[in-house]
Design a protein around this motif. Structure first.
Motif, PDB file in Angstrom:
ATOM      1  N   GLU A  25       0.825  -1.214   0.000  1.00 56.43           N
ATOM      2  CA  GLU A  25       0.000   0.000   0.000  1.00 56.43           C
ATOM      3  C   GLU A  25       0.856   1.260   0.000  1.00 56.43           C
ATOM      4  O   GLU A  25       0.485   2.272  -0.589  1.00 56.43           O
ATOM      5  N   LYS A  26       2.008   1.197   0.668  1.00 51.05           N
ATOM      6  CA  LYS A  26       2.913   2.348   0.744  1.00 51.05           C
ATOM      7  C   LYS A  26       3.855   2.419  -0.463  1.00 51.05           C
ATOM      8  O   LYS A  26       4.685   3.316  -0.539  1.00 51.05           O
ATOM      9  N   ASN A  27       3.754   1.438  -1.355  1.00 46.14           N
ATOM     10  CA  ASN A  27       4.626   1.370  -2.534  1.00 46.14           C
ATOM     11  C   ASN A  27       6.106   1.346  -2.164  1.00 46.14           C
ATOM     12  O   ASN A  27       6.935   1.966  -2.836  1.00 46.14           O
ATOM     13  N   LEU A  28       6.434   0.642  -1.090  1.00 44.64           N
ATOM     14  CA  LEU A  28       7.834   0.542  -0.687  1.00 44.64           C
ATOM     15  C   LEU A  28       8.565  -0.417  -1.626  1.00 44.64           C
ATOM     16  O   LEU A  28       8.051  -1.495  -1.935  1.00 44.64           O
ATOM     17  N   LEU A 120      14.465  -9.621  26.579  1.00 46.31           N
ATOM     18  CA  LEU A 120      15.110  -9.341  25.290  1.00 46.31           C
ATOM     19  C   LEU A 120      16.022  -8.122  25.334  1.00 46.31           C
ATOM     20  O   LEU A 120      16.417  -7.594  24.300  1.00 46.31           O
ATOM     21  N   LYS A 121      16.388  -7.688  26.534  1.00 43.57           N
ATOM     22  CA  LYS A 121      17.138  -6.434  26.661  1.00 43.57           C
ATOM     23  C   LYS A 121      18.490  -6.470  25.948  1.00 43.57           C
ATOM     24  O   LYS A 121      18.874  -5.488  25.324  1.00 43.57           O
ATOM     25  N   GLU A 122      19.222  -7.579  26.007  1.00 43.08           N
ATOM     26  CA  GLU A 122      20.525  -7.637  25.350  1.00 43.08           C
ATOM     27  C   GLU A 122      20.371  -7.617  23.831  1.00 43.08           C
ATOM     28  O   GLU A 122      21.105  -6.929  23.128  1.00 43.08           O
ATOM     29  N   LEU A 123      19.408  -8.348  23.338  1.00 42.03           N
ATOM     30  CA  LEU A 123      19.143  -8.358  21.901  1.00 42.03           C
ATOM     31  C   LEU A 123      18.689  -6.970  21.438  1.00 42.03           C
ATOM     32  O   LEU A 123      19.140  -6.465  20.408  1.00 42.03           O
ATOM     33  N   SER A 124      17.829  -6.366  22.210  1.00 43.38           N
ATOM     34  CA  SER A 124      17.332  -5.034  21.888  1.00 43.38           C
ATOM     35  C   SER A 124      18.473  -4.014  21.838  1.00 43.38           C
ATOM     36  O   SER A 124      18.498  -3.138  20.975  1.00 43.38           O
ATOM     37  N   GLU A 125      19.406  -4.142  22.749  1.00 38.88           N
ATOM     38  CA  GLU A 125      20.527  -3.206  22.803  1.00 38.88           C
ATOM     39  C   GLU A 125      21.420  -3.305  21.567  1.00 38.88           C
ATOM     40  O   GLU A 125      22.028  -2.324  21.152  1.00 38.88           O
ATOM     41  N   LYS A 126      21.477  -4.483  20.953  1.00 35.41           N
ATOM     42  CA  LYS A 126      22.314  -4.673  19.777  1.00 35.41           C
ATOM     43  C   LYS A 126      21.587  -4.369  18.463  1.00 35.41           C
ATOM     44  O   LYS A 126      22.218  -4.157  17.443  1.00 35.41           O
ATOM     45  N   ALA A 127      20.263  -4.365  18.489  1.00 40.77           N
ATOM     46  CA  ALA A 127      19.485  -4.058  17.287  1.00 40.77           C
ATOM     47  C   ALA A 127      19.662  -2.589  16.913  1.00 40.77           C
ATOM     48  O   ALA A 127      19.924  -1.749  17.770  1.00 40.77           O
ATOM     49  N   GLN A 128      19.496  -2.288  15.634  1.00 39.79           N
ATOM     50  CA  GLN A 128      19.550  -0.892  15.218  1.00 39.79           C
ATOM     51  C   GLN A 128      18.330  -0.142  15.711  1.00 39.79           C
ATOM     52  O   GLN A 128      18.420   1.022  16.070  1.00 39.79           O
ATOM     53  N   VAL A 129      17.181  -0.823  15.718  1.00 35.05           N
ATOM     54  CA  VAL A 129      15.926  -0.217  16.142  1.00 35.05           C
ATOM     55  C   VAL A 129      15.131  -1.265  16.904  1.00 35.05           C
ATOM     56  O   VAL A 129      15.066  -2.422  16.496  1.00 35.05           O
ATOM     57  N   THR A 130      14.502  -0.859  18.005  1.00 29.65           N
ATOM     58  CA  THR A 130      13.563  -1.711  18.724  1.00 29.65           C
ATOM     59  C   THR A 130      12.234  -0.987  18.784  1.00 29.65           C
ATOM     60  O   THR A 130      12.174   0.184  19.160  1.00 29.65           O
ATOM     61  N   VAL A 131      11.179  -1.694  18.378  1.00 31.49           N
ATOM     62  CA  VAL A 131       9.831  -1.142  18.374  1.00 31.49           C
ATOM     63  C   VAL A 131       8.885  -2.139  19.042  1.00 31.49           C
ATOM     64  O   VAL A 131       9.272  -3.274  19.325  1.00 31.49           O
ATOM     65  N   GLU A 132       7.659  -1.700  19.283  1.00 33.65           N
ATOM     66  CA  GLU A 132       6.690  -2.559  19.966  1.00 33.65           C
ATOM     67  C   GLU A 132       5.687  -3.217  19.040  1.00 33.65           C
ATOM     68  O   GLU A 132       5.015  -4.161  19.441  1.00 33.65           O
ATOM     69  N   THR A 133       5.553  -2.720  17.792  1.00 33.77           N
ATOM     70  CA  THR A 133       4.572  -3.289  16.874  1.00 33.77           C
ATOM     71  C   THR A 133       5.172  -3.464  15.481  1.00 33.77           C
ATOM     72  O   THR A 133       6.129  -2.770  15.108  1.00 33.77           O
ATOM     73  N   ALA A 134       4.571  -4.356  14.714  1.00 30.98           N
ATOM     74  CA  ALA A 134       4.994  -4.553  13.327  1.00 30.98           C
ATOM     75  C   ALA A 134       4.746  -3.288  12.505  1.00 30.98           C
ATOM     76  O   ALA A 134       5.529  -2.970  11.599  1.00 30.98           O
ATOM     77  N   ASP A 135       3.681  -2.561  12.818  1.00 32.64           N
ATOM     78  CA  ASP A 135       3.423  -1.297  12.111  1.00 32.64           C
ATOM     79  C   ASP A 135       4.554  -0.297  12.340  1.00 32.64           C
ATOM     80  O   ASP A 135       4.951   0.422  11.413  1.00 32.64           O
ATOM     81  N   GLN A 136       5.076  -0.242  13.548  1.00 32.81           N
ATOM     82  CA  GLN A 136       6.207   0.650  13.823  1.00 32.81           C
ATOM     83  C   GLN A 136       7.449   0.193  13.056  1.00 32.81           C
ATOM     84  O   GLN A 136       8.211   1.023  12.558  1.00 32.81           O
ATOM     85  N   ALA A 137       7.637  -1.111  12.944  1.00 36.92           N
ATOM     86  CA  ALA A 137       8.765  -1.641  12.171  1.00 36.92           C
ATOM     87  C   ALA A 137       8.642  -1.214  10.715  1.00 36.92           C
ATOM     88  O   ALA A 137       9.624  -0.816  10.082  1.00 36.92           O
ATOM     89  N   LEU A 138       7.424  -1.276  10.192  1.00 39.57           N
ATOM     90  CA  LEU A 138       7.192  -0.862   8.809  1.00 39.57           C
ATOM     91  C   LEU A 138       7.484   0.629   8.635  1.00 39.57           C
ATOM     92  O   LEU A 138       8.082   1.042   7.635  1.00 39.57           O
ATOM     93  N   GLU A 139       7.100   1.442   9.600  1.00 42.45           N
ATOM     94  CA  GLU A 139       7.382   2.880   9.528  1.00 42.45           C
ATOM     95  C   GLU A 139       8.891   3.137   9.560  1.00 42.45           C
ATOM     96  O   GLU A 139       9.391   4.013   8.852  1.00 42.45           O
TER      97      GLU A 139
END
Length: 148
Positions: A25-28, A120-139
């Motif tokens: 829908e976003k034409n990504l 998941l704190k250690e994994l989260s710390e190493k990720a480039q971005v941590t979000v709470e929803t799939a929609d936020q990941a898409l954004e």
């Protein structure tokens, strides 16, 4: 620019398809890849390729080898990994996929509810971005293409 995105994480719901539909829908300019979403095929692939196995443990190991091969090839071809951890379906392969992304130096967007912050704190710390929803990941993914 076209990106290939590996969708790692839980496999027992439709989060991947929802994300794909919204990206369309976003034409990504993205192509999505990921684990086998047909759970029965994923469980049976070892026997489909190697033939009947003598017991369930060896059957699972044969399937795991085939699934690990698929994951490694597709993840290596990917530009970015989105790994979703949810409350309902806690699967160790989600952590393995996220860890593999980090080990291969793939950018990682980690999706997890606030309630899973601590485990998941250690994994989260190493990720480039941590979000709470799939929609936020898409954004976050869409922001890569933002030229404003």
């Amino acid at each position: 620019m076209q990106l290939t995105v590996y969708l790692a994480g839980q496999i027992h719901d439709d989060w991947r398809q929802n994300l794909k539909d919204k990206a369309l829908e976003k034409n990504l300019p993205v192509t999505f890849v990921g684990p086998m979403e047909n759970h029965d095929r994923s469980d049976n692939i070892g026997e489909e390729i190697l033939g009947k196995q003598p017991d369930n443990i060896i059957r699972d190991e044969a399937a795991s080898q085939m699934n690990n091969l698929r994951t490694r090839v597709l993840m290596n071809q990917s530009d970015i990994v989105i790994a979703l951890f949810g409350e309902k379906y806690k699967q160790w392969n989600s952590a393995m996929d996220a860890g593999a992304a980090l080990a291969t130096d793939k950018p990682l967007i980690l999706v997890r509810p606030a309630s899973l912050h601590h485990p998941l704190k250690e994994l989260s710390e190493k990720a480039q971005v941590t979000v709470e929803t799939a929609d936020q990941a898409l954004e976050a993914l869409a922001y890569i293409f933002d030229e404003k």
